[in-house]
Design a protein around this motif. Structure first.
Motif, PDB file in Angstrom:
ATOM      1  N   PRO A   1       0.837  -1.207   0.000  1.00  0.00           N
ATOM      2  CA  PRO A   1       0.000   0.000   0.000  1.00  0.00           C
ATOM      3  C   PRO A   1       0.868   1.253   0.000  1.00  0.00           C
ATOM      4  CG  PRO A   1      -0.667  -1.519   1.750  1.00  0.00           C
ATOM      5  CD  PRO A   1       0.584  -2.066   1.152  1.00  0.00           C
TER       6      PRO A   1
ATOM      7  N   ASP B   1       0.845   3.874   1.688  1.00  0.00           N
ATOM      8  CA  ASP B   1       1.190   4.490   2.961  1.00  0.00           C
ATOM      9  C   ASP B   1       2.285   3.734   3.710  1.00  0.00           C
ATOM     10  OD1 ASP B   1      -0.477   2.338   3.471  1.00  0.00           O
ATOM     11  OD2 ASP B   1      -1.353   3.248   5.262  1.00  0.00           O
ATOM     12  N   ARG B   2       2.729   2.603   3.186  1.00  0.00           N
ATOM     13  CA  ARG B   2       3.831   1.841   3.800  1.00  0.00           C
ATOM     14  C   ARG B   2       5.136   2.151   3.091  1.00  0.00           C
ATOM     15  NH1 ARG B   2       3.348  -3.959   4.906  1.00  0.00           N
ATOM     16  NH2 ARG B   2       5.445  -3.548   5.602  1.00  0.00           N
TER      17      ARG B   2
END
Length: 96
Positions: free
Chosen positions: A74, A76-77
């Protein structure tokens, strides 16, 4: 007099709670604003790794499959953290 002491303690607790809430809000805003530069930096690092030859990646302990997995994370990682963990795990397995 006891009532006054109680209300002073409650006011101090409220102020502390307000400061903690304000600090958490500040941290959330800071994280949000700095997310895009972190994202671009991580993606540019992934692009550099992807541009390496298979032999060069093998020298640092990565495979093309690892990079594909990193690109699939993802947004956001941080993929570089995941890749560093993969390399560390492989080194530990080789040592034991």
């Amino acid at each position: 007099m006891t009532t006054n002491d109680h209300s002073i303690g409650a006011e101090t607790g409220y102020r502390r709670h307000a400061l903690v809430s304000l600090f958490r809000m500040y941290e959330a805003v800071k994280w949000t604003l700095l997310w895009l530069p972190r994202f671009w930096k991580a993606r540019s690092q992934l692009a550099c790794l992807a541009a390496m030859s298979e032999c060069e990646r093998r020298d640092i302990g990565l495979t093309s499959c690892d990079l594909e997995n990193a690109f699939a994370l993802p947004i956001d990682r941080d993929p570089t953290e995941m890749l560093a963990q993969v390399v560390t795990d492989r080194r530990l397995r080789r040592e034991h």
